[in-house]
Each structure stands twice: as structure tokens, then as C-alpha cells.
Design a protein around this motif. Sequence first.
Motif, PDB file in Angstrom:
ATOM      1  N   MET A  59     -10.094  -9.635  -7.608  1.00 21.72           N
ATOM      2  CA  MET A  59      -9.806  -8.329  -7.009  1.00 21.72           C
ATOM      3  C   MET A  59      -9.496  -8.463  -5.519  1.00 21.72           C
ATOM      4  SD  MET A  59     -12.584  -5.852  -8.856  1.00 21.72           S
ATOM      5  CE  MET A  59     -12.765  -5.806 -10.640  1.00 21.72           C
ATOM      6  N   LEU A  60     -10.167  -9.394  -4.847  1.00 21.75           N
ATOM      7  CA  LEU A  60      -9.864  -9.661  -3.439  1.00 21.75           C
ATOM      8  C   LEU A  60      -8.405 -10.068  -3.277  1.00 21.75           C
ATOM      9  CD1 LEU A  60     -10.891 -10.259  -0.454  1.00 21.75           C
ATOM     10  CD2 LEU A  60     -11.228 -12.610  -1.251  1.00 21.75           C
ATOM     11  N   ASN A  61      -7.952 -11.022  -4.094  1.00 24.46           N
ATOM     12  CA  ASN A  61      -6.561 -11.473  -4.021  1.00 24.46           C
ATOM     13  C   ASN A  61      -5.594 -10.383  -4.489  1.00 24.46           C
ATOM     14  OD1 ASN A  61      -7.696 -14.698  -5.094  1.00 24.46           O
ATOM     15  ND2 ASN A  61      -7.080 -14.143  -3.029  1.00 24.46           N
ATOM     16  N   TYR A  62      -6.001  -9.610  -5.478  1.00 20.49           N
ATOM     17  CA  TYR A  62      -5.158  -8.533  -6.008  1.00 20.49           C
ATOM     18  C   TYR A  62      -4.880  -7.488  -4.931  1.00 20.49           C
ATOM     19  CZ  TYR A  62      -3.826  -4.860  -9.436  1.00 20.49           C
ATOM     20  OH  TYR A  62      -3.186  -3.889 -10.163  1.00 20.49           O
ATOM     21  N   VAL A  63      -5.876  -7.204  -4.105  1.00 21.71           N
ATOM     22  CA  VAL A  63      -5.723  -6.200  -3.044  1.00 21.71           C
ATOM     23  C   VAL A  63      -5.069  -6.788  -1.804  1.00 21.71           C
ATOM     24  CG1 VAL A  63      -7.007  -4.722  -1.425  1.00 21.71           C
ATOM     25  CG2 VAL A  63      -7.615  -4.749  -3.861  1.00 21.71           C
ATOM     26  N   HIS A  64      -5.498  -7.986  -1.397  1.00 23.72           N
ATOM     27  CA  HIS A  64      -5.107  -8.512  -0.091  1.00 23.72           C
ATOM     28  C   HIS A  64      -4.146  -9.706  -0.135  1.00 23.72           C
ATOM     29  CE1 HIS A  64      -7.569  -5.870   2.192  1.00 23.72           C
ATOM     30  NE2 HIS A  64      -8.736  -6.356   1.796  1.00 23.72           N
ATOM     31  N   GLY A  65      -3.884 -10.255  -1.317  1.00 24.08           N
ATOM     32  CA  GLY A  65      -3.043 -11.439  -1.378  1.00 24.08           C
ATOM     33  C   GLY A  65      -3.863 -12.710  -1.208  1.00 24.08           C
TER      34      GLY A  65
ATOM     35  N   ARG B  93      -8.123  14.825   3.607  1.00 26.40           N
ATOM     36  CA  ARG B  93      -7.370  15.737   2.741  1.00 26.40           C
ATOM     37  C   ARG B  93      -6.151  15.035   2.153  1.00 26.40           C
ATOM     38  NH1 ARG B  93      -9.088  19.483   6.681  1.00 26.40           N
ATOM     39  NH2 ARG B  93      -7.179  19.222   7.919  1.00 26.40           N
ATOM     40  N   ARG B  94      -5.465  14.202   2.939  1.00 26.83           N
ATOM     41  CA  ARG B  94      -4.304  13.469   2.430  1.00 26.83           C
ATOM     42  C   ARG B  94      -4.735  12.493   1.321  1.00 26.83           C
ATOM     43  NH1 ARG B  94      -2.734  13.929   7.969  1.00 26.83           N
ATOM     44  NH2 ARG B  94      -3.812  12.001   8.581  1.00 26.83           N
ATOM     45  N   VAL B  95      -5.851  11.822   1.564  1.00 28.73           N
ATOM     46  CA  VAL B  95      -6.372  10.880   0.563  1.00 28.73           C
ATOM     47  C   VAL B  95      -6.776  11.631  -0.702  1.00 28.73           C
ATOM     48  CG1 VAL B  95      -8.298   9.325   0.053  1.00 28.73           C
ATOM     49  CG2 VAL B  95      -7.091   9.151   2.240  1.00 28.73           C
ATOM     50  N   ASP B  96      -7.501  12.737  -0.543  1.00 29.36           N
ATOM     51  CA  ASP B  96      -7.968  13.497  -1.700  1.00 29.36           C
ATOM     52  C   ASP B  96      -6.803  14.066  -2.509  1.00 29.36           C
ATOM     53  OD1 ASP B  96     -10.548  12.921  -0.964  1.00 29.36           O
ATOM     54  OD2 ASP B  96     -10.923  14.873  -0.027  1.00 29.36           O
ATOM     55  N   ASP B  97      -5.750  14.509  -1.813  1.00 32.25           N
ATOM     56  CA  ASP B  97      -4.566  15.025  -2.517  1.00 32.25           C
ATOM     57  C   ASP B  97      -3.899  13.921  -3.337  1.00 32.25           C
ATOM     58  OD1 ASP B  97      -4.986  17.528  -1.458  1.00 32.25           O
ATOM     59  OD2 ASP B  97      -3.475  17.341   0.120  1.00 32.25           O
ATOM     60  N   ALA B  98      -3.831  12.726  -2.761  1.00 33.84           N
ATOM     61  CA  ALA B  98      -3.237  11.595  -3.490  1.00 33.84           C
ATOM     62  C   ALA B  98      -4.084  11.238  -4.708  1.00 33.84           C
ATOM     63  CB  ALA B  98      -3.086  10.396  -2.564  1.00 33.84           C
ATOM     64  N   LEU B  99      -5.402  11.218  -4.538  1.00 33.87           N
ATOM     65  CA  LEU B  99      -6.297  10.888  -5.650  1.00 33.87           C
ATOM     66  C   LEU B  99      -6.221  11.932  -6.758  1.00 33.87           C
ATOM     67  CD1 LEU B  99      -9.418   9.667  -3.631  1.00 33.87           C
ATOM     68  CD2 LEU B  99      -7.809   8.244  -4.918  1.00 33.87           C
TER      69      LEU B  99
ATOM     70  N   ASP C 267      -0.371   1.443  -1.507  1.00 36.91           N
ATOM     71  CA  ASP C 267       1.074   1.597  -1.697  1.00 36.91           C
ATOM     72  C   ASP C 267       1.607   2.846  -1.003  1.00 36.91           C
ATOM     73  OD1 ASP C 267       1.075  -0.706  -3.200  1.00 36.91           O
ATOM     74  OD2 ASP C 267       1.070   0.330  -5.141  1.00 36.91           O
ATOM     75  N   LEU C 268       0.781   3.880  -0.911  1.00 35.97           N
ATOM     76  CA  LEU C 268       1.192   5.122  -0.250  1.00 35.97           C
ATOM     77  C   LEU C 268       1.029   5.064   1.265  1.00 35.97           C
ATOM     78  CD1 LEU C 268      -0.356   7.735  -2.735  1.00 35.97           C
ATOM     79  CD2 LEU C 268       2.081   7.229  -2.413  1.00 35.97           C
ATOM     80  N   GLY C 269       0.496   3.945   1.782  1.00 34.98           N
ATOM     81  CA  GLY C 269       0.325   3.801   3.226  1.00 34.98           C
ATOM     82  C   GLY C 269      -0.824   4.598   3.792  1.00 34.98           C
ATOM     83  N   LEU C 270      -1.831   4.898   2.977  1.00 37.76           N
ATOM     84  CA  LEU C 270      -2.927   5.766   3.408  1.00 37.76           C
ATOM     85  C   LEU C 270      -4.178   5.013   3.840  1.00 37.76           C
ATOM     86  CD1 LEU C 270      -2.608   8.599   0.723  1.00 37.76           C
ATOM     87  CD2 LEU C 270      -2.006   8.723   3.156  1.00 37.76           C
ATOM     88  N   THR C 271      -4.166   3.680   3.778  1.00 34.46           N
ATOM     89  CA  THR C 271      -5.381   2.933   4.126  1.00 34.46           C
ATOM     90  C   THR C 271      -5.357   2.395   5.552  1.00 34.46           C
ATOM     91  OG1 THR C 271      -4.460   0.869   3.275  1.00 34.46           O
ATOM     92  CG2 THR C 271      -5.746   2.214   1.742  1.00 34.46           C
TER      93      THR C 271
END
Length: 356
Positions: free
Chosen positions: A190-196, A279-285, A141-145
Motif C-alpha cells: 500500500m505504501l508503494n501503491y500510494v507513493h511509488g 468540505r471539498r474533501v467531503d464532497d469528493a468522498l 488523483d483529484l489533487g486534494l491531498t
Amino acid sequence: MSKKFRVGVIGAGIASRHLTGFAWNKELFDVQVLCSLDEDRGRALCTEFAIPEYTQDAEAMIARADLDIIDICTPPNSHFELSRRAIEAGKHVICEKPLFGSIAEIDEMARIVARAEGPQIMPIFQYRYGSGLQKLKMLIDLGLTGAPFLTTIETHWWRGPDYYAVPWRGKWATELGGGLLGHAIHAHDMLNYVHGPCAEIFSYGTTLVNPIEVEDTAALSVRMRNGSLASLSMTLGSRKEISRLRFCFADLVAESILEPYTMGRDPWTFVAGDDAHQRRVDDALAAYEHKEDGYTRQFELFHASLVRGENPPVTLADARNSLELVTAAYYSQRTGQPTALPILSEHPLYHSWLPG
């Protein structure tokens, strides 16, 4: 003060886990009656969870005016009829997985719910609410992946003869399917939950571990509608039980723990492609807000949705995605061909995936 919903539970097996979830939400739910044909187990649960009433009459319980929610924890082949009766009696419904025995029944239930104008039905997919998986959803949702590439999911468990000593298990007529339907269904959700939704599935499935009617080992190749690919494997013949989910994105790899029945929970690992993005990912986590998980969290979210008049946290559409995956896999196993999704009314297995 929050509205407290009055609950009647049907079943005395997996129902114990539901009752624990309700017990953690005492300010939101009041379980008033438990219905089970197994009197010993049913009365034992009533004692353990301080449920004031036990009955063996599901029909009378569903008709009661003093209940708001019917929670269905029975073998799969009874789910549709019990859900239908409850919705038509004006009750909200919680129903264990697998929800129903065909895509046709999912679509028919959608029509029943629409006609009833008020009652909601929530399928159970409590594994979604593990904090590891919720962190991945947050990062997406944060666009970090970045863009999704490949997902691999392993559901490698062990089930021996003692498991199938329960009369309804291992049979098409009562369990409705094997490991794909009853065991790997959570990880595949979980596959559908993440990817549709899935777009196409090729599957091999067979029975290798126990002398049962249904499959206990399967391998699936999946093309997702979002363009990514997935590889899914399931066996009930793994002496070391693990569940593993691994999501490869352009900017990140997310990997679950291996605990077979709590794979959605922490600690997941999230590895970025370079130090700056890590670092961006770790800050979000670090800012992630921890919640309850499992049935406790799903029931809490269901309460909130009912109070607000919103769709439940898990919907019929979610259950449809899950059962489409199963239906397509069974069809591919029998035809030796890739199977396209969605599964619509003209599909040979729309009304049932049962053999014959």
C-alpha cells in the motif's frame, strides 16, 4: 456477453479465498479443475465450490488446452517454476504473494512473459481494493491531498507455535522470509501503491516471538523516491492484533481502521487542514462509487484487462517494488547500513536474499 475464462487452481490453502473471489465473478470465470497434493483438502474444496475435477498432476493440468488461466496458491518456493511453466504453455497466471524469491526471478519472468507474446501474469495484492484506500487514491488523483510528508504503517499481529506447526512455515528454504515478506507485505505494498517506489531503507530485524529461522519483528525507516518519509513496524508478537496506516499530506491526513486483516476497508478518516478544504474533501468522498473489494475486485479488474489487451491491475513492476523493499531491508539488517534502491543486478542480494 463477456468472455468467460477457464481456470485451473493449484493449491488447497489460500486457494479457498481465491475460489470465493471467482465465485463472486461467476459470469467472468469458470474454475474447471483444482490441483492439490493434499487430497482431503483438495476434494473438499471441489465439493464446496462445485469444481468438476480434482487432480494431483500440476504439470498435466498446466499443459491442458482447455484452460486459459493457472491460479497458483502454493508455498512461495514453488511460485517461479509453476509460473514459468504456465506462461510457456500459453496460459495467463495469477500468483499469490510473495510472488518470487528474488529480484532476479522477477526480472527473468518479465523476459519470459515478453518472449511468450500474449500470456499475462498478475501478482496478488488484493488488499489494495479496500474502499478506504481507494478513496485516498481518488483524493490524490483529484489533487486534494497536497504534497506527501510522512507515512506510518504498523503491522502488529500474533502468530504462535500452532501457526508454525505447518512444516514449510518459519524456514528460509520454503517460506523464503519472515513477517516482512509474508505478513507485512500487503501493508507495505500500500505504501508503494500510494507513493511509488522507495529510494532508501534502513532496517532492524530480529526473531523474538517464536523459535524460527526467519524474522518476526522489524522496524524500518524509509525515504521514498517522491521525497516523503515512512516509518514501518512489523511484529508477530502483538497480543492485540492491529494494522494501521496513516498518511500525512500538506492538506490532509488519511488514517485507516485498525482491523488487522481488512485495514484497506472503510471507514477511513480524512481530516483536512481547514473547514473549506474539508468540505471539498467531503464532497469528493460523497461522490465515490463503491465497488467490490479484495480478491473479487482484483479478479474482476484482471478479466477486464485481459479482454482489453491491457496490463493487469497488479503488475510485475508492482511486485518488484514490493520485493525490493524486502531485499533492501534484509541487506540493511545484515550490514547495519542504509540500502539504496533500486536493487540492480550487481547488488549482493539481487539473486537471493536467503542467508548464506
